[in-house]
Design an enzyme around this catalytic site. Structure first.
Site, PDB file in Angstrom:
ATOM      1  N   ASP A   1      -0.541  -5.281   4.331  1.00 31.61           N
ATOM      2  CA  ASP A   1      -1.163  -3.952   4.384  1.00 31.61           C
ATOM      3  C   ASP A   1      -1.919  -3.676   3.083  1.00 31.61           C
ATOM      4  O   ASP A   1      -1.328  -3.670   2.006  1.00 31.61           O
ATOM      5  CB  ASP A   1      -0.085  -2.877   4.566  1.00 31.61           C
ATOM      6  CG  ASP A   1       0.642  -3.052   5.887  1.00 31.61           C
ATOM      7  OD1 ASP A   1      -0.031  -3.372   6.896  1.00 31.61           O
ATOM      8  OD2 ASP A   1       1.873  -2.906   5.897  1.00 31.61           O
ATOM      9  N   LEU A   2      -3.193  -3.408   3.207  1.00 33.81           N
ATOM     10  CA  LEU A   2      -4.064  -3.242   2.038  1.00 33.81           C
ATOM     11  C   LEU A   2      -3.536  -2.168   1.079  1.00 33.81           C
ATOM     12  O   LEU A   2      -3.340  -1.018   1.458  1.00 33.81           O
ATOM     13  CB  LEU A   2      -5.474  -2.848   2.520  1.00 33.81           C
ATOM     14  CG  LEU A   2      -6.533  -2.768   1.407  1.00 33.81           C
ATOM     15  CD1 LEU A   2      -6.797  -4.136   0.805  1.00 33.81           C
ATOM     16  CD2 LEU A   2      -7.805  -2.148   1.934  1.00 33.81           C
ATOM     17  N   ASP A   3      -3.327  -2.548  -0.175  1.00 30.06           N
ATOM     18  CA  ASP A   3      -2.909  -1.628  -1.249  1.00 30.06           C
ATOM     19  C   ASP A   3      -1.564  -0.955  -0.977  1.00 30.06           C
ATOM     20  O   ASP A   3      -1.264   0.095  -1.548  1.00 30.06           O
ATOM     21  CB  ASP A   3      -3.979  -0.542  -1.494  1.00 30.06           C
ATOM     22  CG  ASP A   3      -5.308  -1.135  -1.921  1.00 30.06           C
ATOM     23  OD1 ASP A   3      -5.312  -2.258  -2.441  1.00 30.06           O
ATOM     24  OD2 ASP A   3      -6.343  -0.471  -1.731  1.00 30.06           O
ATOM     25  N   GLN A   4      -0.744  -1.568  -0.116  1.00 30.94           N
ATOM     26  CA  GLN A   4       0.548  -0.973   0.236  1.00 30.94           C
ATOM     27  C   GLN A   4       1.717  -1.779  -0.291  1.00 30.94           C
ATOM     28  O   GLN A   4       2.872  -1.423  -0.050  1.00 30.94           O
ATOM     29  CB  GLN A   4       0.679  -0.855   1.771  1.00 30.94           C
ATOM     30  CG  GLN A   4      -0.383  -0.027   2.436  1.00 30.94           C
ATOM     31  CD  GLN A   4      -0.303   1.445   2.052  1.00 30.94           C
ATOM     32  OE1 GLN A   4       0.745   1.946   1.716  1.00 30.94           O
ATOM     33  NE2 GLN A   4      -1.449   2.120   2.069  1.00 30.94           N
TER      34      GLN A   4
ATOM     35  N   GLY B   1      -7.982   1.788  -1.040  1.00 25.02           N
ATOM     36  CA  GLY B   1      -9.223   1.263  -0.478  1.00 25.02           C
ATOM     37  C   GLY B   1     -10.371   1.236  -1.458  1.00 25.02           C
ATOM     38  O   GLY B   1     -10.166   1.157  -2.666  1.00 25.02           O
TER      39      GLY B   1
END
Lengths: 284, 284, 284, 284
Positions: free
Chosen positions: C226-229, C201
């Site tokens: 999915d953010l940064d996943q 994040g």
């Protein structure tokens, strides 16, 4: 940016030096921002970098050197006084390899460097356009074995006219004459594309490949009269394997060279390097 | 542990090698576990490490070599066939510095190494106790310039009696004679306490200190007749600064030496190293 | 440049796959240049990257896929066939931070990248000039929360018109909608300025500073919903100390980000990445 | 070994602190050996580590603290005075994983550590023999959820009887109660087998494997009441690839853990760590 003064000091080690220096600053109401000290016990030499805010400092800027010289004399110091508001002027020398030049042009533009990039000198015309794109003056000084000395004189004249403080050899493929080197002692930084003292001289990647090393490196150093023998400022390395061809090594090495040269230039411009005995003390 | 066979192969590169090797395994119902291939395009040499499960393999273990030799001859291969159930026997040579010895004793005990540490030879008695504490045989072979050749003969006899496959020089401070080296080609691993080819020979940390390098290293290599010139297996480095005294460098270097030597021994015991042209191909 | 074909393959592991693939190439007179194979024993999946010269290959380029599909079907392979002569088209998305952009512009210009940089899209106008200086088309697409979906549609249209194969987010400060991400599965590469999964994040350097870590990192990954996943492609780290302010960390991090993003882009363009199970297999 | 005194100081930053401290030493004829200073400008805190030779120092050892306390009070300092001749007593806590224990046993034996390893406590008997082999006392304190508090009391009693200054958790698989932790504030060092704050808690290698990271790490930190949240002392990392299984990661990680834990212990024993605000200042 707050105005600060920085002292770079070396002298024979004895009791009371640190107290005397910090006392000088405290008595005159200076606020110390950074203080870093080192003693070489083998040679009994004291080294110091000390930086203080001039905000409220009782001695006017132009009289600090004189005021400090009494302490300096007492301890037989070699010393330099620098002000962060005096921005050094920088010249880059380059030939045809352009990766370090591009990297430095960006870093000066992005204000990563506390210096004023004034001009670029090259023995070829290939990189004129990119230098001008960044709004920097470009000078073309072709050299042959016969003309080298004469051309260097012109270069020295140009450097002097522009009050150049630091010369950066960004993969400059000409060896400078001792006369030229002497004109800028500890003020010419070179990048050598090997982990010195391994592979001094020409074609280090080829020789690294032949030897089958598992790690290659790059070394930035001050230029002295002895080729690749000057005081080392910074080194870094990267792993290679049997899969890396010579071309692959050269490619990996370029990224190293950029970072290692840029770091040396940055340290110099931030007055963080002391040279003694063909070695460097780096006050990071 | 499942039983596997591993082939280490090098030969002139040409079409169809990989297909022929994998076809041999597939036809006989072998299940390939690892296959790693490399081509040196400069010298046009093909390298391969291939490991397959012997579970269900149609050719009995003892006949695989004969069966494969037809393919090997066709492509003029140099090759070795290894079984993971044949555990190599290892001897360590050591003098007085004990850090690599302790490290290796632990790793063999902890089953980090696919080898059987059979004995330790030393020209001093200092480390006898620790070796025995680990339940390993210790032999004391003092050497002088005059007795060296004769003592080496006794050592070779002992090694032969114990079917030693690999000799590890864990900071052994004696130079082996060419005769000894020839008896174990590419089967003697040394740790040199510098980043070779920088600082070949004696007292590398002292010379690194004198030169003012910013990084020191360690190098593990096979021993050849030329001092510190053998094929490099593994190297690693660590940063030093002006604050590191020679003693500090030596201390930092010890941790490097342990890791770099242990890795080389592990790679050798797992049959992951191919030597050619005084270089190594490492199939990790 | 010699013409080559590359197959990227994954399938359930069983006996004979490698033999069948290499047999296909050998029968048709292909010369294998690189072959790299990996088995995930936990999940029993076979992975392979194999590259061969088309010089003298009996099957015409346009019919290779059909010919190979028989083998592919037999083993239930997921596979891609790539030709090194098909140069992928690339688009860079950028906001105001310019260090990764400058770095990539240079690398594409210097032919370090096997791709064709066609255009740069930004939600700001700040970097228009430098992009044009390099002769690359620049498009300004400002976005607000309200207009995002509509603007993304225009962007997708532009990308499609330009046959863009790969999108590089060079510190692009907008989160893409799931719809956009789905249009380029495993073809959008992002640089995150932390060592993921630490500091997912916003403002990772600030949080790293607060936590007092001794090492900071950067991570390049494919973008998923999915953010940064998404699947991690490459990571690297650099040491920091108590002396590094947040600004100092950001400065050090910039050099990391450049190298880590560039490496991911290079690997993708050289067809060296296989994605499965939200992870990557990197055939270097 | 020359006798030296070391002051570790933190206080609100203001003018004249450094001058006052060094003046105190100079007036009393102390020779400064190391001086390292740091200012956290965000929080306006001054930190210092200063070490001087007691050879010829006018104030007797036992009166230095009193003499210095006048300066300390003036600047509202938190401070500690240490003598290099006071060797701290150390206890190691261990469970079944033995790699860090072996490593530390060797390092204490080899005098790499400026501490006196007095005893080892374990909740298992497995490692009793090796500890005794090194001539160190071994205590077996099995624990269950129910007995934990009571057992900890016995442990605390034993530690007190032995004047233990530092507790090292060498992969100790029991969580200490807040009461225990409070008894040794900033004097319990733990090794966590991940790059914190990634993978706090149990089974970090398994989670790193699942996430597909390209680098794994280890972190040594002081133990606080919040699990894995204490001040970080040292971290290091190593590269992994898709070829590394969980077991392979664990193996690689062990070498990291040894080095990272040993470094933290060494720094602590050399009085080079200052803790504030859940972070550390490391004066290397």
């Amino acid at each position: 940016m707050k105005e600060t003064a920085t002292l770079l000091i070396s002298c024979p080690d004895r009791k009371g030096i640190l107290s005397e220096i910090t006392g000088f600053i405290a008595r005159n109401d200076g606020n110390i921002i950074h203080a870093d000290q080192h003693i070489d016990f083998q040679k009994e030499i004291f080294f110091m970098r000390i930086e203080w805010s001039l905000d409220g400092f009782k001695i006017p800027k132009e009289k600090i050197a004189t005021a400090f010289s009494f302490i300096a004399d007492k301890f037989s110091m070699k010393w330099e006084l620098k002000f962060n508001t005096d921005i050094p002027s920088v010249a880059i020398f380059v030939s045809k390899y352009d990766h370090c030049l591009y990297d430095l042009l960006y870093r000066f533009k992005a204000n990563e460097m506390k210096g004023n990039l004034k001009l670029v000198i090259s023995n070829h015309k290939d990189l004129e356009n990119v230098v001008k794109m960044y709004g920097i003056d470009f000078y073309h000084f072709p050299k042959t074995k016969e003309t080298k000395e004469k051309v260097e004189e012109e270069e020295l004249k140009l450097l002097k006219e522009n009050d150049i403080d630091l010369i950066v050899l960004a993969r400059y493929m000409q060896i400078l004459t001792p006369k030229f080197v002497k004109a800028y002692p500890n003020r010419i930084i070179n990048i050598h594309h090997s982990f010195l003292p391994a592979f001094v001289g020409a074609r280090p990647y080829h020789r690294a490949y032949e030897r089958g090393v598992k790690i290659i490196g790059a070394t930035s150093h001050y230029v002295t009269e002895d080729l690749d023998q000057g005081p080392i400022i910074e080194q870094d390395v990267v792993r290679v394997t049997h899969r890396d061809t010579i071309e692959g090594m050269i490619k990996k090495g370029r990224d190293l060279e950029k970072v290692v040269l840029a770091k040396a230039v940055r340290l110099h411009l931030e007055n963080k390097i002391l040279v003694y005995d063909n070695k460097t003390v780096i006050f990071e």
